[in-house]
Write an enzyme that holds these catalytic residues in place. Structure first.
Site, PDB file in Angstrom:
ATOM      1  N   GLY A  54       0.796  -1.265  -0.065  1.00 15.82           N
ATOM      2  CA  GLY A  54      -0.069   0.053   0.020  1.00 15.82           C
ATOM      3  C   GLY A  54       0.724   1.282  -0.004  1.00 15.82           C
ATOM      4  O   GLY A  54       1.828   1.161  -0.521  1.00 15.82           O
ATOM      5  N   ILE A  55       0.357   2.097   0.788  1.00 19.78           N
ATOM      6  CA  ILE A  55       1.023   3.452   0.885  1.00 19.78           C
ATOM      7  C   ILE A  55       2.420   3.565   1.342  1.00 19.78           C
ATOM      8  O   ILE A  55       3.305   4.172   0.757  1.00 19.78           O
ATOM      9  CB  ILE A  55      -0.030   4.396   1.711  1.00 19.78           C
ATOM     10  CG1 ILE A  55      -0.920   4.915   0.841  1.00 19.78           C
ATOM     11  CG2 ILE A  55       1.001   5.824   1.912  1.00 19.78           C
ATOM     12  CD1 ILE A  55      -2.133   5.568   1.521  1.00 19.78           C
ATOM     13  N   VAL A  70       3.939  -3.046  15.305  1.00 19.97           N
ATOM     14  CA  VAL A  70       3.853  -1.750  16.252  1.00 19.97           C
ATOM     15  C   VAL A  70       3.130  -1.775  17.419  1.00 19.97           C
ATOM     16  O   VAL A  70       2.981  -1.198  18.337  1.00 19.97           O
ATOM     17  CB  VAL A  70       3.510  -0.585  15.439  1.00 19.97           C
ATOM     18  CG1 VAL A  70       4.391  -0.073  14.287  1.00 19.97           C
ATOM     19  CG2 VAL A  70       2.164  -0.541  14.951  1.00 19.97           C
ATOM     20  N   ASN A 119       2.975   4.824   9.584  1.00 21.84           N
ATOM     21  CA  ASN A 119       1.934   4.639   8.371  1.00 21.84           C
ATOM     22  C   ASN A 119       1.162   3.324   8.935  1.00 21.84           C
ATOM     23  O   ASN A 119       0.134   3.132   8.349  1.00 21.84           O
ATOM     24  CB  ASN A 119       2.969   4.449   7.052  1.00 21.84           C
ATOM     25  CG  ASN A 119       1.880   3.675   6.212  1.00 21.84           C
ATOM     26  OD1 ASN A 119       1.134   4.261   5.513  1.00 21.84           O
ATOM     27  ND2 ASN A 119       2.196   2.382   5.955  1.00 21.84           N
ATOM     28  N   TYR A 176     -12.863   2.292  13.798  1.00 23.40           N
ATOM     29  CA  TYR A 176     -11.880   2.778  12.850  1.00 23.40           C
ATOM     30  C   TYR A 176     -11.785   4.524  12.971  1.00 23.40           C
ATOM     31  O   TYR A 176     -10.636   4.914  13.044  1.00 23.40           O
ATOM     32  CB  TYR A 176     -11.745   2.499  11.301  1.00 23.40           C
ATOM     33  CG  TYR A 176     -11.058   3.018  10.322  1.00 23.40           C
ATOM     34  CD1 TYR A 176     -11.223   3.803   9.520  1.00 23.40           C
ATOM     35  CD2 TYR A 176      -9.474   2.689  10.758  1.00 23.40           C
ATOM     36  CE1 TYR A 176     -10.227   4.451   8.925  1.00 23.40           C
ATOM     37  CE2 TYR A 176      -8.591   3.160   9.621  1.00 23.40           C
ATOM     38  CZ  TYR A 176      -8.814   4.064   8.856  1.00 23.40           C
ATOM     39  OH  TYR A 176      -8.293   4.729   7.894  1.00 23.40           O
TER      40      TYR A 176
END
Lengths: 257, 272
Positions: free
Chosen positions: A38-39, A84, A108, A178
């Site tokens: 992804g990003i 993380v 990210n 979310y």
């Protein structure tokens, strides 16, 4: 001879017009979480193409074939295994890189929690924990663990990839877990910006762009990841200390809280 | 036997059988124990043993509402017990809002009672010692989220039917100006501030979801109040009585148009 060549190169890039923000000699370092796809993957690719050192973290380096390809083509890209939500692992990584100046810490990594876990009347609260652990605790812990390395750098930036879905004012659609996690990380980083202002550390929140959960008039083209990331890198370049604590869209436009 | 006697015996038997069945049913689904006034509205308050929650219980009891006052430790909630003694229609219920099975059980117990007003008041700060940047204690983060965000959301899920069945149909959440991203200053409350911002987001979302059922969602900042939570904070504080009078006035003013707005005890609207 080498001195002459270097002087000439320096002269060239100061004299050449339209260069935009010139890369500083010696290169910079960016640490990216969730860089396997992804990003995050696109950030790794584009920062590497700029000649930056890229510490590209992800949970499963062994499966991250696209990231491995970038690392194979760019010796300044290092892949590090990191989840993380593992606070001990974050501390260990920070210790490993304790003498490395990190110009941009790019938080990210993020998860959505899945649509079916967030329906009112059937909310999955284990998912609440999981999502907040990645989306809120992760970035905050990363900032804590790497603040010295960021402070030691030239650019001193902690950038968290947020979401337009975290904007309360523009709130449409549901996804209770979310959305609120992105609101929560916005607040955590807003707070952090105040904390680190005196140290000259810039804290930014960037939303990559409209998502399916947003109500937009007509169809908004989401754009290709590579185009979107190119614009975001430019926004990160232009993020100054007086903008610290801001919540902006991928193109730098300020978003409402 | 004579026919009148037969008929009497069979009728008596029928009555006894009915009574036995009613007794068994009552044991299986006992009605809430305290006196309950059918004509009065009902409020359920979490965290009602002290501070703002206690004052809410006091003022609603004085308004002759039915009050279901919950707290974690009823046995030590002396001030709350005093209110329950003074007013007929106050029931104390043991509840920890992080215990979802307990929330479900309480909802089950009150499943046939319309609840005009659910006040999600229970909240924690997380402790200053846990929220120093560089030494953040993340187990406290989850505790704060569990009480301040998950608790209210779970309570809303569990009691939505009772609220929707009532006349007033209100779910009010005690939030905080510390949750206002646009106006916070300084760097503190690394867990508490995000929890209140998240609560605001969740409840604004909920206001849209429950609007078709006529349910109104309130988000009310009670202001800085002189309670245990604010011990050691050096600033002018409201008394619980002043704050709660204001909060109740705002609650009374809530309409579907105001659902989901970020309001304050003095009627002011705050920015996100």
């Amino acid at each position: 001879m080498r001195v002459v060549v270097r002087a000439l190169a320096l002269a060239c890039f100061f004299l050449l017009p339209g260069m935009g923000t010139p890369p500083v000699e010696g290169g910079h370092t960016v640490l990216i979480t969730g860089s396997n796809r992804g990003i995050g993957l696109e950030f790794a690719r584009q920062y590497a193409a700029r000649g930056w050192r890229v510490i590209a973290t992800c949970r499963h380096p062994e499966k991250a074939v696209n990231l491995q390809a970038i690392a194979a083509a760019n010796p300044q890209v290092i892949i590090e295994k990191l989840d993380v939500t593992d606070l001990g692992a974050i501390d260990a990584l920070a210790h490993k890189y304790r003498d490395t100046a990190i110009d941009v810490l790019l938080n990210n990594a993020g998860i959505s929690g899945g649509l079916n876990n967030q329906r009112f009347g059937h909310i999955n609260y284990a998912t609440f924990h999981d999502v907040y652990a990645v989306n809120v605790v992760g970035p905050l812990k990363m900032a804590e663990a790497f603040q010295t390395q960021v402070a030691a750098s030239d650019l001193k930036k902690i950038i968290t990839i947020s979401s337009t879905a975290g904007s309360i004012a523009n709130s449409t659609g549901l996804l209770y877990i979310y959305r609120s996690s992105k609101t929560a990380v916005n607040m955590a980083m807003r707070n952090l910006a105040n904390e680190l202002q005196a140290k000259g550390i810039i804290v930014g929140l960037i939303a990559p762009g409209p998502t399916n959960a947003d109500v937009v008039k007509g169809r908004v083209p989401l754009g290709k990841p590579e185009d979107r990331v190119k614009v975001m890198i430019d926004v990160i370049d232009r993020f100054t200390l007086d903008m610290s604590g801001s919540f902006v869209a991928y193109d730098g436009k300020v978003l409402p809280w | 036997m004579t026919r009148p006697l037969c008929s009497f015996v069979s009728r008596l038997g029928f009555v006894m059988l009915t009574a036995a069945i009613a007794l068994l049913l009552n044991l299986a689904h006992p009605l809430p124990a305290a006196a309950y006034s059918v004509d009065a509205p009902t409020v359920l308050i979490t965290g009602s043993n002290r501070g703002i929650g206690l004052e809410l219980a006091r003022q609603y009891a004085a308004k002759n509402w039915n009050v279901i006052a919950t707290c974690r430790h009823p046995e030590t909630a002396k001030a709350l017990k005093a209110i329950a003694s003074a007013y007929a229609d106050v029931e104390i219920e043991k509840l920890d809002v992080t215990d979802h099975a307990a929330i479900d059980a309480l909802s089950e117990k009150y499943k046939d009672m319309p609840i005009d007003l659910l006040i999600n008041n229970a909240g924690i700060t997380g402790g200053r010692e846990n929220q120093q940047f560089g030494h953040l204690h993340y187990d406290a983060f989850f505790k704060v989220m569990d009480v301040n965000v998950v608790g209210p959301l779970k309570m809303a899920e569990a009691f939505i039917d009772q609220v929707a069945a009532s006349d007033q149909k209100k779910i009010v959440n005690i939030t905080s100006s510390e949750g206002s991203l646009s106006t916070i200053h300084g760097a503190r409350n690394y867990f508490y501030r995000p929890s209140k911002a998240a609560l605001n987001m969740v409840m604004l979302n909920l206001s849209r979801e429950v609007a078709p059922r006529g349910v109104i969602i309130g988000l009310i900042n009670p202001g800085p109040v002189a309670t245990d939570m604010m011990k050691g904070v050096n600033m002018p504080l409201l008394t619980p009585q002043e704050s709660v009078s204001g909060v109740i006035t705002v609650i009374d003013s809530l309409t579907p148009e105001k659902s989901g707005k970020f309001l304050q005890y003095d009627g002011k609207e705050l920015t996100w």
